[in-house]
Design a protein around this motif. Sequence first.
Motif, mmCIF file in Angstrom:
data_model
loop_
_atom_site.group_PDB
_atom_site.id
_atom_site.type_symbol
_atom_site.label_atom_id
_atom_site.label_comp_id
_atom_site.label_asym_id
_atom_site.label_seq_id
_atom_site.Cartn_x
_atom_site.Cartn_y
_atom_site.Cartn_z
ATOM 1 N N GLN A 350 0.792 -1.224 0.000
ATOM 2 C CA GLN A 350 0.000 0.000 0.000
ATOM 3 C C GLN A 350 0.827 1.277 0.000
ATOM 4 O O GLN A 350 0.556 2.197 -0.757
ATOM 5 N N GLY A 351 1.880 1.349 0.796
ATOM 6 C CA GLY A 351 2.465 2.657 1.073
ATOM 7 C C GLY A 351 3.728 3.019 0.352
ATOM 8 O O GLY A 351 4.122 4.190 0.362
ATOM 9 N N PHE A 352 4.413 2.058 -0.312
ATOM 10 C CA PHE A 352 5.733 2.386 -0.839
ATOM 11 C C PHE A 352 5.668 3.456 -1.918
ATOM 12 O O PHE A 352 6.432 4.427 -1.892
ATOM 13 N N TRP A 353 4.793 3.318 -2.883
ATOM 14 C CA TRP A 353 4.771 4.255 -3.995
ATOM 15 C C TRP A 353 4.384 5.658 -3.533
ATOM 16 O O TRP A 353 4.925 6.649 -4.025
ATOM 17 N N GLN A 354 3.478 5.742 -2.570
ATOM 18 C CA GLN A 354 3.115 7.063 -2.053
ATOM 19 C C GLN A 354 4.312 7.726 -1.362
ATOM 20 O O GLN A 354 4.542 8.933 -1.510
ATOM 21 N N LEU A 355 5.071 6.929 -0.595
ATOM 22 C CA LEU A 355 6.225 7.492 0.097
ATOM 23 C C LEU A 355 7.333 7.866 -0.889
ATOM 24 O O LEU A 355 8.071 8.842 -0.673
ATOM 25 N N LEU A 356 7.461 7.115 -1.977
ATOM 26 C CA LEU A 356 8.440 7.484 -2.998
ATOM 27 C C LEU A 356 8.093 8.834 -3.625
ATOM 28 O O LEU A 356 8.963 9.705 -3.792
ATOM 29 N N TRP A 357 6.831 9.024 -3.960
ATOM 30 C CA TRP A 357 6.414 10.310 -4.513
ATOM 31 C C TRP A 357 6.550 11.427 -3.472
ATOM 32 O O TRP A 357 6.881 12.574 -3.831
ATOM 33 N N ALA A 358 6.303 11.121 -2.218
ATOM 34 C CA ALA A 358 6.473 12.135 -1.177
ATOM 35 C C ALA A 358 7.931 12.592 -1.093
ATOM 36 O O ALA A 358 8.219 13.785 -0.912
ATOM 37 N N THR A 359 8.870 11.645 -1.267
ATOM 38 C CA THR A 359 10.289 12.015 -1.241
ATOM 39 C C THR A 359 10.651 12.903 -2.421
ATOM 40 O O THR A 359 11.362 13.909 -2.278
ATOM 41 N N LEU A 360 10.176 12.559 -3.604
ATOM 42 C CA LEU A 360 10.459 13.374 -4.783
ATOM 43 C C LEU A 360 9.880 14.777 -4.667
ATOM 44 O O LEU A 360 10.538 15.775 -4.995
ATOM 45 N N ALA A 423 13.590 0.556 -5.361
ATOM 46 C CA ALA A 423 14.246 0.611 -4.049
ATOM 47 C C ALA A 423 15.614 1.289 -4.164
ATOM 48 O O ALA A 423 16.006 2.060 -3.272
ATOM 49 N N ALA A 424 16.341 1.024 -5.259
ATOM 50 C CA ALA A 424 17.630 1.696 -5.455
ATOM 51 C C ALA A 424 17.446 3.194 -5.646
ATOM 52 O O ALA A 424 18.242 4.001 -5.139
ATOM 53 N N VAL A 425 16.391 3.595 -6.374
ATOM 54 C CA VAL A 425 16.126 5.020 -6.557
ATOM 55 C C VAL A 425 15.796 5.682 -5.220
ATOM 56 O O VAL A 425 16.284 6.781 -4.909
ATOM 57 N N GLU A 426 14.979 5.028 -4.406
ATOM 58 C CA GLU A 426 14.634 5.591 -3.095
ATOM 59 C C GLU A 426 15.863 5.717 -2.212
ATOM 60 O O GLU A 426 16.037 6.712 -1.492
ATOM 61 N N LEU A 427 16.750 4.733 -2.266
ATOM 62 C CA LEU A 427 17.977 4.806 -1.484
ATOM 63 C C LEU A 427 18.864 5.957 -1.947
ATOM 64 O O LEU A 427 19.460 6.668 -1.140
ATOM 65 N N LEU A 429 17.806 8.741 -3.362
ATOM 66 C CA LEU A 429 17.180 9.980 -2.896
ATOM 67 C C LEU A 429 17.548 10.263 -1.440
ATOM 68 O O LEU A 429 17.725 11.426 -1.053
ATOM 69 N N GLY A 430 17.668 9.223 -0.640
ATOM 70 C CA GLY A 430 18.130 9.420 0.732
ATOM 71 C C GLY A 430 19.543 9.964 0.776
ATOM 72 O O GLY A 430 19.865 10.838 1.602
ATOM 73 N N VAL A 431 20.415 9.481 -0.119
ATOM 74 C CA VAL A 431 21.782 10.008 -0.184
ATOM 75 C C VAL A 431 21.769 11.485 -0.580
ATOM 76 O O VAL A 431 22.537 12.297 -0.045
ATOM 77 N N VAL A 432 20.902 11.865 -1.516
ATOM 78 C CA VAL A 432 20.793 13.267 -1.925
ATOM 79 C C VAL A 432 20.376 14.135 -0.744
ATOM 80 O O VAL A 432 20.895 15.253 -0.554
ATOM 81 N N LEU A 433 19.454 13.663 0.050
ATOM 82 C CA LEU A 433 19.038 14.430 1.231
ATOM 83 C C LEU A 433 20.192 14.613 2.208
ATOM 84 O O LEU A 433 20.356 15.690 2.797
ATOM 85 N N VAL A 434 20.995 13.576 2.382
ATOM 86 C CA VAL A 434 22.161 13.701 3.261
ATOM 87 C C VAL A 434 23.139 14.744 2.703
ATOM 88 O O VAL A 434 23.702 15.554 3.462
ATOM 89 N N LEU A 435 23.333 14.755 1.399
ATOM 90 C CA LEU A 435 24.227 15.751 0.786
ATOM 91 C C LEU A 435 23.685 17.162 0.955
ATOM 92 O O LEU A 435 24.454 18.108 1.168
ATOM 93 N N ILE A 436 22.380 17.325 0.858
ATOM 94 C CA ILE A 436 21.785 18.654 1.055
ATOM 95 C C ILE A 436 22.000 19.120 2.490
ATOM 96 O O ILE A 436 22.328 20.294 2.743
ATOM 97 N N MET A 437 21.834 18.217 3.442
ATOM 98 C CA MET A 437 22.081 18.575 4.842
ATOM 99 C C MET A 437 23.545 18.943 5.064
ATOM 100 O O MET A 437 23.854 19.893 5.794
ATOM 101 N N ALA A 438 24.449 18.213 4.433
ATOM 102 C CA ALA A 438 25.868 18.549 4.567
ATOM 103 C C ALA A 438 26.174 19.897 3.939
ATOM 104 O O ALA A 438 27.001 20.664 4.453
ATOM 105 N N ALA A 439 25.512 20.215 2.820
ATOM 106 C CA ALA A 439 25.716 21.518 2.191
ATOM 107 C C ALA A 439 25.235 22.652 3.075
ATOM 108 O O ALA A 439 25.808 23.752 3.049
ATOM 109 N N GLY A 440 24.185 22.421 3.845
ATOM 110 C CA GLY A 440 23.723 23.447 4.762
ATOM 111 C C GLY A 440 24.726 23.758 5.853
ATOM 112 O O GLY A 440 24.712 24.858 6.424
#
Length: 576
Positions: A350-360, A423-427, A429-440
């Motif tokens: 039920q929830g994976f695709w919705q959470l993937l779109w929420a991340t994007l 699943a690889a794409v979602e993973l 996207l998590g790395v991109v978020l970590v990079l954004i936090m490091a840039a801050g």
Amino acid sequence: MSDHTSETPRPAEAPEPSDPSGQAGTSEQAALSKAPPPESRGTAPEPPKVPGYAQQGGQQHPPDPWRPSSPQPSALSTLRPAEPAAIRGVTLCCVLATAMLSALLLGDGLGLNALIVAVPATLGAFFAARTAGRRLRPWTAFWAVGGLALLAVPALRDAGWPVFLAVVSAVALGSLALHGSRSWLGVFLGSLGLFSSIADGLAWGGRGVRARMTGSRRRLGAVLRSVAVAVVLLIVFGALFASADAAFADVLGSLMPDVSVSGSPWRFLLFVVGLVGALAAAYAAAAPVRWDGITVRRGKARGRLEWALPLIVLNMLFAVFIAVQLTVLLGGYDKVMAETDLSYSEYARQGFWQLLWATLLTLLVIALALRWAPRGRGRDRTLVRTVLGVLCLLTLIVVASALRRMDLYVDAYGLTRLRISVAAVELWLGVVLVLIMAAGVFGARLLPRAVAASAAVGVLAFGLISPDGLIAEQNVQRYRDDHSIDIAYLRGLSADAVPALDTLPEPLRSCALRDIERSLRSDHAPWYATSWGEARARDVLRKRSPDDPTRSCDGSRTGVGGSDRDGDESDPYDPY
């Protein structure tokens, strides 16, 4: 020449003397010089007897309304430096070697030949850049080495989909190495910028060939004669040695590419592609387009309240969702499924695709928020870092929740190509978020290149882990754990899955390997177009060839075993 330009000026007429002394004439001339011009006395000026364009002298012609105006400099020409120097002989040799190798090797498929063809193209670009005075910088070396490493994936894996991703990413990294962009728009356009040098590269190479042919025709003829003699000697003595020894003939046949008349148009097309690509790469290395010169204006800064209020509300929504997820983890999935009337498989799906779109969408919100963020004072920067940092942290927890949903999804139905890809794409996207936090924290100067590098590393890792082999291993392990197995799906995998499928008991083993074995038997690709996964699969099948259990494979969607768990069947929502 026109008559107007051939006339010589007539000398000024002398004043008529009114008295012997000439003084009256002088005073009369002074009075005339002080008189106002005819225009000021209300008289209309006499129209010129010749057109204006003819009064300027020279061979002037009336303006032609059909003649196009002078071309304005294009945006690309303002971003590219001056025309590079003439192409050197060593660069031309590398370009021709790339074209020849493309025609001889790439027609049989992709394997180690992709890396072989890329080496002379890379050397040609290196020599062109050195001639133009460019220095090798760390990021340029990183992009170049990364692109060559990605071309190792076709040499290792037989599956077409990770190979395609690796080849496309290798071309993008090679283009980035040639242009050296830094900004967001520069990195995006720089990864595609190789195509902008195709036309200029062809013209540049043509001028260099013409210059060399006019200056050294005698030496060119000597080179062509030497090459012709060497080819004749190789053919004659190679044929004699091959007929004298069968082992030498077998080795020579496996090393030499199979060039047939029927495949000549295809190989000619590959020759042209290799020639154009190598010339474009060399020209881009000598005269790269500075894509960073294209700037995007930042949006108008908003007030603190106008900017921060929507994001704070979004953070609160994320926090509530994460609190519910923690409750699920603590209370257990059985309690949630009992309260929501969902089966195990339905909750997993039920929830994976919705959470993937929420991340994007969250990444899009962050990009827009940075465009209109308040800036200028220290408090504004602190507010931006705090609000967006909290949003990134909460989104990371959402990414972890999505990956947990995918884990339940795979546990219920098994691993497939679609599931491992998303699943690889979602993973990532998590790395991109970590990079954004490091840039801050450390600054955003390296953020565009870091995101591009993380994507390239992700594609390389995805190809090296052998996704088809991982899919086969996971499904075989589920079968051993008393779950059902979808043989009809597994038989469509590539040769990378053969080692894992070979461990299944009969008749499931033969059912899963029958189609793969037939495909390998009909494939006679040479060594340079054969991947390591394909060679390993042939070794496995040579030791124990699959039987032909036609009747026992008819109902092989689920094998022996099975589970009482609800939803342990094939997923109708994922046919891939």
